[in-house]
Structure formats: structure tokens, C-alpha cells
Design a protein around this motif. Structure first.
Motif, PDB file in Angstrom:
ATOM      1  N   LEU A   1       2.458  -5.738   2.339  1.00  0.00           N
ATOM      2  CA  LEU A   1       3.047  -6.327   3.536  1.00  0.00           C
ATOM      3  C   LEU A   1       2.214  -6.140   4.797  1.00  0.00           C
ATOM      4  O   LEU A   1       2.316  -6.945   5.730  1.00  0.00           O
ATOM      5  N   VAL A   2       1.420  -5.088   4.856  1.00  0.00           N
ATOM      6  CA  VAL A   2       0.781  -4.702   6.115  1.00  0.00           C
ATOM      7  C   VAL A   2      -0.692  -5.083   6.179  1.00  0.00           C
ATOM      8  O   VAL A   2      -1.241  -5.296   7.264  1.00  0.00           O
TER       9      VAL A   2
ATOM     10  N   LEU B   1      -5.341  -7.095  13.455  1.00  0.00           N
ATOM     11  CA  LEU B   1      -5.144  -6.203  14.596  1.00  0.00           C
ATOM     12  C   LEU B   1      -6.291  -5.204  14.734  1.00  0.00           C
ATOM     13  O   LEU B   1      -6.689  -4.849  15.852  1.00  0.00           O
ATOM     14  N   VAL B   2      -6.833  -4.742  13.611  1.00  0.00           N
ATOM     15  CA  VAL B   2      -7.996  -3.853  13.667  1.00  0.00           C
ATOM     16  C   VAL B   2      -9.170  -4.547  14.342  1.00  0.00           C
ATOM     17  O   VAL B   2      -9.924  -3.930  15.113  1.00  0.00           O
ATOM     18  N   ASP B   3      -9.338  -5.832  14.089  1.00  0.00           N
ATOM     19  CA  ASP B   3     -10.420  -6.578  14.731  1.00  0.00           C
ATOM     20  C   ASP B   3     -10.140  -6.846  16.201  1.00  0.00           C
ATOM     21  O   ASP B   3     -11.066  -7.090  16.977  1.00  0.00           O
ATOM     22  N   ARG B   4      -8.891  -6.816  16.613  1.00  0.00           N
ATOM     23  CA  ARG B   4      -8.545  -7.008  18.026  1.00  0.00           C
ATOM     24  C   ARG B   4      -8.742  -5.740  18.835  1.00  0.00           C
ATOM     25  O   ARG B   4      -9.212  -5.771  19.963  1.00  0.00           O
TER      26      ARG B   4
ATOM     27  N   MET C   1      -7.615   4.583  15.372  1.00  0.00           N
ATOM     28  CA  MET C   1      -7.642   5.664  14.393  1.00  0.00           C
ATOM     29  C   MET C   1      -6.996   6.927  14.952  1.00  0.00           C
ATOM     30  O   MET C   1      -6.311   7.664  14.218  1.00  0.00           O
ATOM     31  N   LEU C   2      -7.167   7.190  16.240  1.00  0.00           N
ATOM     32  CA  LEU C   2      -6.508   8.340  16.862  1.00  0.00           C
ATOM     33  C   LEU C   2      -4.986   8.186  16.807  1.00  0.00           C
ATOM     34  O   LEU C   2      -4.265   9.140  16.490  1.00  0.00           O
TER      35      LEU C   2
ATOM     36  N   PHE D   1      -4.165   0.882   8.289  1.00  0.00           N
ATOM     37  CA  PHE D   1      -4.886   0.656   9.544  1.00  0.00           C
ATOM     38  C   PHE D   1      -6.102   1.578   9.640  1.00  0.00           C
ATOM     39  O   PHE D   1      -7.198   1.147  10.027  1.00  0.00           O
ATOM     40  N   TYR D   2      -5.906   2.850   9.306  1.00  0.00           N
ATOM     41  CA  TYR D   2      -6.989   3.831   9.413  1.00  0.00           C
ATOM     42  C   TYR D   2      -8.167   3.454   8.521  1.00  0.00           C
ATOM     43  O   TYR D   2      -9.326   3.475   8.953  1.00  0.00           O
TER      44      TYR D   2
END
Length: 430
Positions: free
Chosen positions: A69-70, A77-80, A87-88, A128-129
Motif C-alpha cells: 500500500l505504501v 514523496l521520497v523524490d519530493r 530519514m531522521l 520510506f527509510y
């Protein structure tokens, strides 16, 4: 910031002296180990508290849902966003979420809904990380050192798997809250290592363009990936092998049971197999540098066919483990080669979306493999199923030999990538 400027380390400085990469690698190592420890602890805690396999299944499913799903929205969003800040936030969020479980266990106030929610959040932040970290690596190391860096990352993941699963079981036996306490510690160590890194994790974006809709940005990554003939065909091949290896993992469990061997035998087989994967990761960078991509695909597929075929004719634990180690060795080399190829050919601004799409294809086929394995194992039993997997792998090997798109070389897709990314300094495309 260009790739060369972000890479920080000159070519004549060994990777082991690259301060920024070592900080990222060591912090991520603790993060991956913490995730492995908590992952194995969730089902144990649920079963211990409720005695319900259904409740255990609910929490396990919650931990797997983010993979489906993510991933795609996370890639966009990582590219934005700024990778380092993201990561923090991920590490801080995971530390807080896991700490809530440790506190609940310490005070005896645990609930299945709480565990399921935390498992989902922890796994979502992990997605995301991982996507952000994959894109960050090429901005912290010299292009010549990228294969070695990604090989070390693969070895890190394999080692975390080897240590994390038994470590989680051991910690849980000593104290129910200890696996999650270790998780908090690991995520905090990772957070501190990120704070100590001075270099940027991405190239400088030109201007501040207006953002498109998230779905449009996801589609941009998919379209770019579809235009890369070699990557497109290789992902189809990988999806097929993932189905087969998911089936093989379940077939091995039944193989051990049908042979009348104790359940501890499975731990021996999987443990030996894990060592093979770790060894493959350690040498994967050197192997990747010496062979063409297609040679690795065809040779690895042939090796898998022979190894899995042999597994269908033996039930000896050590021999099964050795054969399984061989498949893990090849798989680790594949992972390193695929990571190097994808990171090198994908524009920096698309790293998250392309990696997310590839990850979704891989994780999505796992469910199909589990379902197919259940049907075949029920109908045939373990031994014929393993032999059938070997035959299917032989068909995929034939595909790798004959597929015209897999005959393309790195040069072809790199040319496409450079055209999409725009002009770059000469050294940035090594």
C-alpha cells in the motif's frame, strides 16, 4: 549540487575511509537489525498474550501491508522531500512507536489493536527509510565505489537477517519488552549517525517547480522505467523468480516434515542458506564489476535451476542447507548487480519512484508464490513441488537466453537515462 560534488570522496580514497558513507552504513545496520528483531517479536508476543493464531495473523498482515500500500506513494514523496530530513523523521517515528510497545509490555497493558497499529507504522516508515537511503548512497560515494558500497549494503541486510531473527527470539525469552527496547536503541543510534553526516543526500534541484499530483509523479516514474528495455525485462524475470523462491521456502518446511526430521533441522538448513547469502553479498560487488548484466542473469538462472533440481532429490539436512546456500549466494549477487544497475541508470530525481516500483513488483509476487505453493504442496507434496520449481526455473532461464530486451547492455539504458535526466558532468556517469 552535482553527483560528483555530492559524492564527497575522491576515487583514490578507499571506501573504508569515507566518513559519511561509514556513518550512514553503520547507522542503517543498527536500523535494519532493530527492524529484524522487532519483526520476529510481534507474532511471538501476540501468541503469548492471546494464544490466538488469528490475532497473530492480523498483526503479521499489518506489518506486510505497507509493502503493497505504501511503496508507490512513498517513492514519489521520497523524490519530493529532502532525503536526510525524511530519514531522521522515520527513525524518530519508529523509535517512538516501538517504545510505546515496550512500555505497554512493561506495564502489562498490551492490546492486539495497538500491536497491529505499531507494526503497520514501523513497516511503513521502514519503506520510506529504505527508499531514501538507496538514493542517498550514490551522493555520498565516488561513482567508482558504488558497486562496493551497494555490496556492503546487501551484506548488511543479510547479516541483519542472520542475527536479528535468533536475537529477537532470545531477547523475547529473557523479557517480553526487550526486543522492542532494543528496537528503540537501534533506531536512536541510526538517528544520531544521520545527524553526524555533513554531506547532502541528493543533488540540488533546479528551482522550485510546481508539484504535480502525487499520482502523476508516480506515473512519471513508471513511464521512465517502462522505457528502459533492459530494466523492464529484468524486472519481469525477477518477479518470476520471486514467485518460485517463495514457493521453495514453504516447500522446504514440508520437505523436512515429510522426511520425519526434527523441526530444528529447518533452522540448520535456513542458517546455512543465510551464510551463503552473506558470502554472496560480500563478493557481489567484485563479481558485478567483471561480468555483463546478461551474463549474470543467464548464469545465475542456470545455477538456480541445477541447485533447486538437486534439492528435489535429497532430504539430508546439511546437503539441503549447502544447496540452499548456493541459491542464496546467487541471489545476493543478483541483488547487488540489480542495485548498482538501477542506481546508476536512474536519474537522481526519480530514484525513489523507480526503486519503489521495482520493490512493489518484487513484494507483490510473494503473495502469488505463497498461494501457488499451498495449492501445489497440497496436491503433489514437497518433493515433486521442488522438482516442479526447478522445471519452472529452467523455463525462466530459457527466457533469459532468448528475450531480446535482455540482450541490451548497460550502455543502452544509460543513454536513455542521461537523455531523461539532462546533461551531467562527464565524471558523473562512470
Amino acid at each position: 549540487m552535482t553527483l560528483v560534488e555530492g559524492a564527497a570522496a575522491p576515487a583514490d580514497r578507499p571506501l573504508r575511509r569515507n566518513r559519511e558513507f561509514l556513518l550512514l552504513w553503520s547507522g542503517a545496520s543498527m536500523s535494519f537489525l532493530a527492524a529484524r528483531v522487532t519483526a520476529v517479536a510481534y507474532p511471538l508476543i501476540v501468541l503469548w498474550h492471546t494464544g490466538s493464531p488469528l490475532a497473530m495473523s492480523v498483526v503479521s498482515t499489518a506489518a506486510l501491508l505497507p509493502l503493497l500500500l505504501v511503496q508507490l506513494p512513498a517513492g514519489a514523496l521520497v523524490d519530493r522531500w529532502d532525503r536526510r530530513r525524511l530519514m531522521l523523521v522515520c527513525e524518530a517515528g519508529r523509535a517512538v512507536a516501538v517504545a510505546s510497545v515496550a512500555l505497554a509490555l512493561a506495564t502489562g497493558r498490551i492490546a492486539v489493536a495497538h500491536l497491529a497499529a505499531v507494526a503497520f507504522v514501523e513497516a511503513a516508515l521502514a519503506v520510506f527509510y529504505r527508499l531514501a537511503e538507496r538514493g542517498a548512497v550514490r551522493n555520498l560515494v565516488h561513482p567508482d565505489h558504488l558497486p562496493a558500497a551497494l555490496a556492503q549494503n546487501e551484506a548488511r541486510g543479510r547479516a541483519a537477517g542472520l542475527l536479528g531473527q535468533p536475537g529477537g527470539v532470545l531477547l523475547q525469552s529473557l523479557g517480553r519488552w526487550l526486543p522492542f527496547g532494543f528496537g528503540v536503541f537501534g533506531y536512536l543510534v541510526s538517528l544520531l549517525s544521520l545527524l553526524a553526516i555533513r554531506k547532502d543526500f541528493q543533488e540540488e534541484r533546479a528551482g522550485t517547480p510546481q508539484r504535480a499530483r502525487l499520482s502523476s509523479e508516480v506515473a512519471d516514474g513508471m513511464r521512465w522505467l517502462w522505457r528502459q528495455r533492459f530494466l523492464r525485462a529484468a524486472l519481469g524475470y525477477v518477479a518470476g523468480t520471486n514467485v518460485l523462491f517463495q514457493m521453495l521456502a514453504l516447500a522446504l518446511i514440508l520437505r523436512v516434515k515429510e522426511a520425519g526430521l526434527p523441526s530444528a533441522t529447518l533452522a540448520i538448513v535456513v542458517g546455512i542458506g543465510g551464510v551463503g547469502g552473506l558470502c554472496g553479498a560480500l563478493v557481489g560487488g567484485r563479481i558485478q564489476a567483471r561480468f555483463r548484466q546478461r551474463t549474470l542473469l543467464v548464469g545465475g538462472a542456470l545455477a538456480w535451476t541445477l541447485l533447486i533440481g538437486a534439492m528435489g532429490f535429497t532430504s539430508r539436512p546439511v546437503l539441503l542447507g549447502a544447496l540452499y546456500a548456493g541459491t542464496g549466494f546467487v541471489g545476493a549477487v543478483f541483488n547487488v548487480a540489480a542495485a548498482v544497475y538501477q542506481v546508476r541508470t536512474t536519474p537522481d530525481a526519480l530514484q525513489g519512484r523507480v526503486a519503489a516500483t521495482a520493490g512493489l513488483i518484487g513484494s507483490g509476487t510473494n503473495a502469488l508464490g505463497s498461494f501457488a505453493a499451498g495449492l501445489l504442496l497440497a496436491a503433489w507434496g514437497a518433493e515433486p513441488t521442488v522438482r516442479g520449481i526447478a522445471v519452472a526455473m529452467a523455463v525462466l532461464t530459457l527466457f533469459a537466453v532468448l528475450a531480446p530486451d535482455l540482450k541490451g547492455e548497460l550502455r543502452d539504458d544509460r543513454t536513455n537515462a542521461e537523455a531523461d535526466a539532462g546533461p551531467r558532468p562527464p565524471d558523473a556517469n562512470r
